[in-house]
Design a protein around this motif. Sequence first.
Motif, PDB file in Angstrom:
ATOM      1  N   ILE A   1     -36.562  17.735 -22.015  1.00  0.00           N
ATOM      2  CA  ILE A   1     -36.853  18.210 -20.654  1.00  0.00           C
ATOM      3  C   ILE A   1     -37.191  17.012 -19.766  1.00  0.00           C
ATOM      4  CG2 ILE A   1     -38.664  19.405 -19.332  1.00  0.00           C
ATOM      5  CD1 ILE A   1     -38.480  21.618 -21.556  1.00  0.00           C
ATOM      6  N   GLU A   2     -37.869  16.049 -20.381  1.00  0.00           N
ATOM      7  CA  GLU A   2     -38.266  14.856 -19.632  1.00  0.00           C
ATOM      8  C   GLU A   2     -37.057  13.977 -19.299  1.00  0.00           C
ATOM      9  OE1 GLU A   2     -41.027  10.961 -20.574  1.00  0.00           O
ATOM     10  OE2 GLU A   2     -41.325  12.769 -21.773  1.00  0.00           O
ATOM     11  N   PHE A   3     -36.088  13.878 -20.233  1.00  0.00           N
ATOM     12  CA  PHE A   3     -35.004  12.907 -20.052  1.00  0.00           C
ATOM     13  C   PHE A   3     -33.707  13.488 -19.502  1.00  0.00           C
ATOM     14  CE2 PHE A   3     -37.731  10.915 -23.274  1.00  0.00           C
ATOM     15  CZ  PHE A   3     -37.980   9.716 -22.627  1.00  0.00           C
ATOM     16  N   PHE A   4     -33.482  14.787 -19.705  1.00  0.00           N
ATOM     17  CA  PHE A   4     -32.209  15.376 -19.254  1.00  0.00           C
ATOM     18  C   PHE A   4     -32.480  16.489 -18.249  1.00  0.00           C
ATOM     19  CE2 PHE A   4     -31.253  13.926 -23.672  1.00  0.00           C
ATOM     20  CZ  PHE A   4     -30.382  12.905 -23.340  1.00  0.00           C
ATOM     21  N   ILE A   5     -32.812  16.094 -17.033  1.00  0.00           N
ATOM     22  CA  ILE A   5     -33.191  17.057 -15.993  1.00  0.00           C
ATOM     23  C   ILE A   5     -32.109  18.117 -15.790  1.00  0.00           C
ATOM     24  CG2 ILE A   5     -33.947  17.314 -13.581  1.00  0.00           C
ATOM     25  CD1 ILE A   5     -35.808  15.472 -15.116  1.00  0.00           C
ATOM     26  N   GLU A   6     -30.830  17.692 -15.856  1.00  0.00           N
ATOM     27  CA  GLU A   6     -29.751  18.638 -15.531  1.00  0.00           C
ATOM     28  C   GLU A   6     -29.663  19.771 -16.554  1.00  0.00           C
ATOM     29  OE1 GLU A   6     -27.884  15.732 -18.345  1.00  0.00           O
ATOM     30  OE2 GLU A   6     -29.325  15.622 -16.705  1.00  0.00           O
ATOM     31  N   SER A   7     -30.309  19.599 -17.726  1.00  0.00           N
ATOM     32  CA  SER A   7     -30.253  20.657 -18.756  1.00  0.00           C
ATOM     33  C   SER A   7     -31.547  21.464 -18.814  1.00  0.00           C
ATOM     34  CB  SER A   7     -30.017  20.040 -20.135  1.00  0.00           C
ATOM     35  OG  SER A   7     -28.935  19.151 -20.085  1.00  0.00           O
ATOM     36  N   ASN A   8     -32.371  21.362 -17.770  1.00  0.00           N
ATOM     37  CA  ASN A   8     -33.693  21.969 -17.896  1.00  0.00           C
ATOM     38  C   ASN A   8     -33.704  23.481 -18.060  1.00  0.00           C
ATOM     39  OD1 ASN A   8     -35.128  19.716 -18.140  1.00  0.00           O
ATOM     40  ND2 ASN A   8     -36.092  19.738 -16.128  1.00  0.00           N
ATOM     41  N   ILE A   9     -32.769  24.185 -17.401  1.00  0.00           N
ATOM     42  CA  ILE A   9     -32.771  25.648 -17.572  1.00  0.00           C
ATOM     43  C   ILE A   9     -32.546  25.962 -19.052  1.00  0.00           C
ATOM     44  CG2 ILE A   9     -31.707  27.832 -16.861  1.00  0.00           C
ATOM     45  CD1 ILE A   9     -30.665  26.426 -14.346  1.00  0.00           C
TER      46      ILE A   9
ATOM     47  N   MET B   1     -16.242  11.427 -22.052  1.00  0.00           N
ATOM     48  CA  MET B   1     -16.685  10.205 -21.374  1.00  0.00           C
ATOM     49  C   MET B   1     -15.924   9.968 -20.066  1.00  0.00           C
ATOM     50  SD  MET B   1     -17.312   6.609 -23.209  1.00  0.00           S
ATOM     51  CE  MET B   1     -16.022   5.768 -22.326  1.00  0.00           C
ATOM     52  N   GLU B   2     -14.635  10.300 -20.065  1.00  0.00           N
ATOM     53  CA  GLU B   2     -13.857  10.168 -18.816  1.00  0.00           C
ATOM     54  C   GLU B   2     -14.416  11.097 -17.738  1.00  0.00           C
ATOM     55  OE1 GLU B   2      -9.875  11.021 -20.108  1.00  0.00           O
ATOM     56  OE2 GLU B   2      -9.848   9.175 -21.308  1.00  0.00           O
ATOM     57  N   LEU B   3     -14.807  12.315 -18.160  1.00  0.00           N
ATOM     58  CA  LEU B   3     -15.291  13.300 -17.184  1.00  0.00           C
ATOM     59  C   LEU B   3     -16.693  12.968 -16.682  1.00  0.00           C
ATOM     60  CD1 LEU B   3     -13.927  16.501 -18.934  1.00  0.00           C
ATOM     61  CD2 LEU B   3     -13.174  15.621 -16.719  1.00  0.00           C
ATOM     62  N   ASN B   4     -17.471  12.234 -17.501  1.00  0.00           N
ATOM     63  CA  ASN B   4     -18.783  11.781 -17.049  1.00  0.00           C
ATOM     64  C   ASN B   4     -19.065  10.399 -17.632  1.00  0.00           C
ATOM     65  OD1 ASN B   4     -21.393  11.302 -16.341  1.00  0.00           O
ATOM     66  ND2 ASN B   4     -22.284  13.019 -17.454  1.00  0.00           N
ATOM     67  N   PRO B   5     -18.603   9.350 -16.921  1.00  0.00           N
ATOM     68  CA  PRO B   5     -18.700   7.979 -17.454  1.00  0.00           C
ATOM     69  C   PRO B   5     -20.144   7.491 -17.602  1.00  0.00           C
ATOM     70  CG  PRO B   5     -17.208   8.092 -15.564  1.00  0.00           C
ATOM     71  CD  PRO B   5     -17.936   9.387 -15.616  1.00  0.00           C
ATOM     72  N   ARG B   6     -21.117   8.265 -17.082  1.00  0.00           N
ATOM     73  CA  ARG B   6     -22.508   7.831 -17.216  1.00  0.00           C
ATOM     74  C   ARG B   6     -23.232   8.552 -18.360  1.00  0.00           C
ATOM     75  NH1 ARG B   6     -24.046   4.401 -13.691  1.00  0.00           N
ATOM     76  NH2 ARG B   6     -26.275   4.739 -14.015  1.00  0.00           N
ATOM     77  N   ASN B   7     -22.485   9.347 -19.130  1.00  0.00           N
ATOM     78  CA  ASN B   7     -23.119  10.007 -20.276  1.00  0.00           C
ATOM     79  C   ASN B   7     -23.169   9.019 -21.445  1.00  0.00           C
ATOM     80  OD1 ASN B   7     -23.891  11.523 -22.483  1.00  0.00           O
ATOM     81  ND2 ASN B   7     -22.826  13.358 -21.776  1.00  0.00           N
ATOM     82  N   THR B   8     -24.280   8.285 -21.512  1.00  0.00           N
ATOM     83  CA  THR B   8     -24.354   7.185 -22.487  1.00  0.00           C
ATOM     84  C   THR B   8     -24.570   7.689 -23.911  1.00  0.00           C
ATOM     85  OG1 THR B   8     -26.708   6.940 -22.006  1.00  0.00           O
ATOM     86  CG2 THR B   8     -25.195   5.524 -20.786  1.00  0.00           C
ATOM     87  N   LEU B   9     -25.033   8.922 -24.046  1.00  0.00           N
ATOM     88  CA  LEU B   9     -25.172   9.500 -25.384  1.00  0.00           C
ATOM     89  C   LEU B   9     -23.786   9.659 -26.013  1.00  0.00           C
ATOM     90  CD1 LEU B   9     -26.975  10.881 -27.496  1.00  0.00           C
ATOM     91  CD2 LEU B   9     -26.684  13.011 -26.252  1.00  0.00           C
ATOM     92  N   ILE B  10     -22.850  10.191 -25.231  1.00  0.00           N
ATOM     93  CA  ILE B  10     -21.463  10.346 -25.693  1.00  0.00           C
ATOM     94  C   ILE B  10     -20.848   8.973 -25.984  1.00  0.00           C
ATOM     95  CG2 ILE B  10     -19.139  11.044 -24.939  1.00  0.00           C
ATOM     96  CD1 ILE B  10     -20.797  13.451 -25.676  1.00  0.00           C
TER      97      ILE B  10
END
Length: 477
Positions: free
Chosen positions: A41-49, A207-216
């Motif tokens: 919840i702290e690190f992935f705001i966009e997944s909070n719901i 990764m192409e669809l979200n180049p800032r997803n560093t986990l992927i």
Amino acid sequence: STVPIYSLKSSLLKLECHFTWTLLKQDVDLDHLEGTTENQIEFFIESNITNYNLLAYVCHLKDLNEEALKNLQKAEEAAQKNHPDEIDWRLLVTWGNYAWIYYHMKRYEEAQTYINKVENSYKKHSSTTQQKIQLPEIYAEQGWALLKFGKKYYSRAKDCFETALKNEPRNPRFNAGYAIAVYRLEDIAFQQCKDISRSLEPLKRAMELNPRNTLIMALLALRLQDLKQVDEGERYIEEAMQITPDLPYTLRYAAKFYRRKGEVDRALEILKKALAVTPKSAFLHHQLGVCYRVKLFQLKNAAKYPPQEQVEELIQLSIFHLKTATDLKAIFFPAYTDLANMYAEGKRYKEAEETFQKARQINNLFDEDKQQLCFHYGNFQRYHMKSDSEAIRYYLEGLKIRKETHIRNLCTNRLKKLLEQRIQRGLDNATDFATLGLVHNLSGEKDKAIECYEKAIALCPYNKEYLSALCELQLSI
């Protein structure tokens, strides 16, 4: 209450939410799941719901229904803040969870109110748009929940993300979820000596669809490393650490990359940095324990008589972190076997034995886990307790689990070697010949098996067990 309970229950069962997705509490360590979800919840705001919904369900499983309701309120607040114009379909799962929790609290009117909210929302988006609007998000949310409940659920998670992607093939979060599910399933397949290149495409696409997803990005790097494309993998790892230098989820995979590459000190440095951010991460403590173990073996291989105090220190550090990992996550199987092996290295045999027994008691072990346990416990009996017969017994138990894995092959090889050594020492023991016959038979080597049983019978002519095994083999050829 004016609400008839039987009709309430049948409405509840139709809802799409955590309560209807068969997420069983015996498959997770609830305290650990609560902790990791709070971190996310702290690190992935966009997944909070998604995360607040999961947290609410975990609280319910811990009999903390008031706490669960607070988390559902937070899910609603996150929706208000981030998706104000899509509220009524972003919250379908949340409302379903509300209905179930109120039902368990015997507050039936409130439960009915939330059932109505869900039903009205569906009506509002009549059946044609309902398919497009609501279902992909709900399938994806189910996919994320399934991923959190452990490897028994990965295959279902993959199916959920696949379904979500049929409606929105270019949704970055759905693609990321799908790639993670495929990656994890492949890790299990890898233990079973199967192909591991299937996740490359989904990871690259996510990764192409979200180049800032560093986990992927980090998972892609690890998979490239598995496929011997180390330099390309390292470029991704370095880029990921530049984009999110403090994200513990990316750092832990970066550390794993460098440990496997042989740069253990670099791995340790990265892990300590991540641990400063999430000090209660069982994953990080486990990885630290593994790194100190690697350093221990490097030290032992480098010199015939390594400095004893250095050996002791590395054993202590490894045990400390592995023990912490098992304290933080009660059903962390690999951490238990690693800890038991480290206790054995430190000649703390009583603690090693206790830890092996704890690992054995974990209730959701897969066949490959059981094989691992038999193999490591067999090694413990053979090399530390000096008991060949117990080692044979456990290697054999691992071999009898018919799942084709790398570990099963190791059990077979250890058995053959050990039994052949005993036979060469001229002990002429009928049991050894018969056991070797069984090993050959389980490995599909029928001719060798027959030969061994014949030798066993020559030494012990009236043994019914050997005679019937030989008879069966001859008939099967």
